[in-house]
Structure formats: structure tokens, C-alpha cells
Motif scaffolding. Sequence first.
Motif, short mmCIF file in Angstrom:
data_model
loop_
_atom_site.label_atom_id
_atom_site.label_comp_id
_atom_site.label_asym_id
_atom_site.label_seq_id
_atom_site.Cartn_x
_atom_site.Cartn_y
_atom_site.Cartn_z
N GLU A 1 0.27 11.00 15.91
CA GLU A 1 1.29 9.96 16.05
C GLU A 1 1.26 8.98 14.88
OE1 GLU A 1 0.43 8.26 19.85
OE2 GLU A 1 1.26 9.98 20.97
N PHE A 2 0.06 8.63 14.43
CA PHE A 2 -0.05 7.70 13.30
C PHE A 2 0.39 8.36 12.00
CE2 PHE A 2 -3.63 5.00 15.45
CZ PHE A 2 -2.65 4.31 16.17
N THR A 3 0.20 9.65 11.88
CA THR A 3 0.69 10.37 10.71
C THR A 3 2.21 10.36 10.68
OG1 THR A 3 -1.26 11.82 10.66
CG2 THR A 3 0.70 12.59 9.49
N GLU A 4 2.81 10.59 11.83
CA GLU A 4 4.28 10.56 11.92
C GLU A 4 4.82 9.18 11.57
OE1 GLU A 4 6.47 13.32 12.97
OE2 GLU A 4 4.62 14.17 12.17
N LEU A 5 4.19 8.15 12.10
CA LEU A 5 4.62 6.78 11.80
C LEU A 5 4.46 6.47 10.31
CD1 LEU A 5 5.52 3.93 12.55
CD2 LEU A 5 3.14 3.43 13.20
N SER A 6 3.34 6.87 9.75
CA SER A 6 3.10 6.64 8.32
C SER A 6 4.19 7.25 7.48
CB SER A 6 1.74 7.23 7.91
OG SER A 6 0.69 6.61 8.60
N HIS A 7 4.55 8.48 7.78
CA HIS A 7 5.58 9.16 7.00
C HIS A 7 6.95 8.52 7.19
CE1 HIS A 7 2.99 13.06 6.62
NE2 HIS A 7 2.58 12.08 5.85
N GLU A 8 7.22 8.02 8.38
CA GLU A 8 8.48 7.30 8.61
C GLU A 8 8.55 6.06 7.72
OE1 GLU A 8 8.82 6.31 12.73
OE2 GLU A 8 8.73 8.40 13.40
N LEU A 9 7.40 5.46 7.44
CA LEU A 9 7.34 4.26 6.62
C LEU A 9 7.17 4.59 5.13
CD1 LEU A 9 5.01 2.06 8.87
CD2 LEU A 9 7.49 1.88 8.61
N GLY A 10 7.10 5.87 4.80
CA GLY A 10 6.95 6.27 3.41
C GLY A 10 5.51 6.25 2.92
N LEU A 11 4.55 6.15 3.84
CA LEU A 11 3.13 6.12 3.49
C LEU A 11 2.52 7.51 3.58
CD1 LEU A 11 2.20 3.04 5.72
CD2 LEU A 11 2.41 3.00 3.22
N GLU A 12 1.65 7.83 2.65
CA GLU A 12 0.87 9.07 2.76
C GLU A 12 -0.37 8.82 3.60
OE1 GLU A 12 2.14 11.43 -1.33
OE2 GLU A 12 0.15 10.50 -1.23
N VAL A 13 -0.97 9.92 4.08
CA VAL A 13 -2.12 9.82 4.97
C VAL A 13 -3.32 10.56 4.39
CG1 VAL A 13 -3.04 10.55 7.21
CG2 VAL A 13 -0.78 9.50 7.07
N LEU A 14 -4.43 9.86 4.32
CA LEU A 14 -5.72 10.47 4.02
C LEU A 14 -6.52 10.50 5.31
CD1 LEU A 14 -8.02 11.49 2.15
CD2 LEU A 14 -8.55 9.09 1.65
N LEU A 15 -6.72 11.68 5.86
CA LEU A 15 -7.50 11.84 7.10
C LEU A 15 -8.97 12.00 6.73
CD1 LEU A 15 -7.85 12.42 10.18
CD2 LEU A 15 -7.48 14.84 9.62
N GLU A 16 -9.82 11.17 7.33
CA GLU A 16 -11.25 11.26 7.08
C GLU A 16 -11.98 11.92 8.25
OE1 GLU A 16 -13.42 7.81 5.47
OE2 GLU A 16 -14.75 8.03 7.22
N ILE A 17 -12.77 12.95 7.93
CA ILE A 17 -13.55 13.63 8.95
C ILE A 17 -15.02 13.69 8.51
CG2 ILE A 17 -11.59 15.00 9.75
CD1 ILE A 17 -12.79 17.40 8.26
N ALA B 1 0.84 -1.20 0.00
CA ALA B 1 0.00 0.00 0.00
C ALA B 1 0.88 1.25 0.00
CB ALA B 1 -0.92 0.00 1.22
N ASP B 2 0.35 2.34 -0.55
CA ASP B 2 1.06 3.61 -0.61
C ASP B 2 0.46 4.65 0.33
OD1 ASP B 2 2.80 3.15 -3.15
OD2 ASP B 2 0.78 2.55 -3.75
N VAL B 3 -0.79 4.44 0.70
CA VAL B 3 -1.55 5.42 1.47
C VAL B 3 -2.38 4.68 2.51
CG1 VAL B 3 -3.08 7.44 1.31
CG2 VAL B 3 -1.83 6.67 -0.72
N VAL B 4 -2.57 5.30 3.67
CA VAL B 4 -3.46 4.74 4.68
C VAL B 4 -4.55 5.75 5.01
CG1 VAL B 4 -1.85 3.12 5.74
CG2 VAL B 4 -1.89 5.50 6.52
N LEU B 5 -5.68 5.22 5.44
CA LEU B 5 -6.81 6.04 5.86
C LEU B 5 -6.82 6.15 7.37
CD1 LEU B 5 -9.54 7.42 4.91
CD2 LEU B 5 -10.62 5.23 5.51
N LEU B 6 -6.88 7.38 7.89
CA LEU B 6 -7.08 7.61 9.32
C LEU B 6 -8.47 8.20 9.50
CD1 LEU B 6 -3.67 9.15 10.51
CD2 LEU B 6 -4.36 6.74 10.38
N ILE B 7 -9.32 7.49 10.21
CA ILE B 7 -10.70 7.93 10.42
C ILE B 7 -10.77 8.63 11.77
CG2 ILE B 7 -13.11 7.22 10.59
CD1 ILE B 7 -12.37 4.73 8.96
N ALA B 8 -11.02 9.93 11.73
CA ALA B 8 -11.00 10.72 12.96
C ALA B 8 -11.98 10.18 14.00
CB ALA B 8 -11.33 12.18 12.64
N ALA B 9 -13.10 9.66 13.56
CA ALA B 9 -14.12 9.15 14.49
C ALA B 9 -13.62 7.98 15.32
CB ALA B 9 -15.37 8.74 13.71
#
Length: 259
Positions: free
Chosen positions: A149-165, A132-140
Motif C-alpha cells: 500500500e505504501f509503495t502504491e501511495l509513493s508512486h501516486e506521489l511520484g516518489l520511488e521506493v527503496l525497500l529494506e530487508i 525528497a525523491d525516494v522513501v525508505l520502507l523498512i520491512a521490519a
Amino acid sequence: MNILDTIIHRKKEEISLSKAKVSVQELKDTEFFSRENLSLKENIKNKSGIIAEFKRQSPSKGIINDKVSPLEVVSAYENFGASGISILTDKGFFGGSFTDILHVRNQINIPILRKDFMVDEYQFYEAKSTGADVVLLIAACLSAQQTFEFTELSHELGLEVLLEIHTEEELKHYNPSIDLVGINNRNLKDFKVDLQHSVQLKNSLPENTLSVAESGIYTMQDYHYLKEKGFDGFLMGEYFMKNENPAQAFEEFISNIKV
């Protein structure tokens, strides 16, 4: 307990079982862990903006399409101009699996979003290991601190973050490191769809934030309305998957928006 609470409870049980079977180090030793990731953010800017989803079922709709293969569908999505692919990996409620990503990763050259309920660090190593290249973080599902913290970890792993609100309160989860912000037109707790509510939330985001309209896009009119309101991307699954031939449905959709 609403459906989201039920899903998260089940998800945490699944994660515990996965941790007992496969260690983080074993995930790091897999084929895809060292690959260079593709950028959904850049593809949203430079292509159609459509994140086309492979989804067999959902809690609100039941079985949507369980007859077609992931590779057949996502290859067509790529060929006809999708900016990225979203693949559900939750099995219990959405009929997905890691295998769906693994089977297509080497066959397509656009970003893949692992769409799941991410509530534990372990899942990010899983995502990386599947290609995978991107992960979904669901704010709910998360606190604002967990989102950071999960955004920081994702970027350390080279993953982009899509935050869902979905609510004004969830705007607090935004931080400048977030790559894209998805606004879910459907309330995860009662499944009601409200496009106007999503537009209001989008207008509350910091200027130049890449925004993605998610779910509840049922007609071409819905798409054009959200496009006119300034959304950069569109995460769409059911619109295509409800058809017997999702590939053809996607081709027709792309042809129509190019007119």
C-alpha cells in the motif's frame, strides 16, 4: 522491547503531533509538492552507484559528526559523483530533521532519499513536501500489505521506493512495483553486521532486481566484496561522516574505486 520497537513507538507519537500541527492539504500546498522528482533508480544504473548519506548520529554509534553542515557535505557528494543523497530525518535517535532536506533541495540536482521509519501515510506527504525523491520502507517495521500500500501511495506521489530487508522472512515484502531493494548488512535489532548473510539474501531476489547494500561497509575491502557479489548500489554514511571532513573522505573513496 528492542531498540527498533522503541523507535517505532516514539515515531508514532511524533506523527500524531505533526498531524495536529500541519494538515495533509497544507503539505500539498508547499513549494516542493508539485516538483518533478528525480530518479534514483536511473542514477544507480548510470553513475557511481553510491548513495552517500548525511548522518549526525545513530543509536549504535552515538554522535558520529555533528560539526558539519548538510549543504557543505551533500554538495561535495554530488560534485564527486554520488548517485543519490540519503538524509536522516529522524530527530530523536539520529539527530536529523526535515530542515536538512529543505536547506539543500534547491542546491543539488541529484535524488534525495528521505531516510526515516515510515509507518503512516502522512509521512509520505511530508516527504513529498520537503522535496525528497525516494522513501525508505523498512520491512521490519511493516506488514507485507503495508509495504504494498505504501509503495502504491509513493508512486501516486511520484516518489520511488527503496525497500529494506534483512531476513529471509522479509523477502515476502517484495513486490514487482518496488524500485530498489536494500539489504541491510546490520541487524536493526542487535546491530550485528554480516556481509555474507546479505549476499545470500541478494541471491534470493528476482533476477534483474536493483539491489543496494546498506550499512556496515567499513572498509574498501567491504565495498569491493559486495560489488563483486553483484550489488548495484551502496548506501554509505558512517564511512564518510566519521571523518572530520566527510567531503574529502568521499572524494578519496571515489578516486580509489575508479582506479
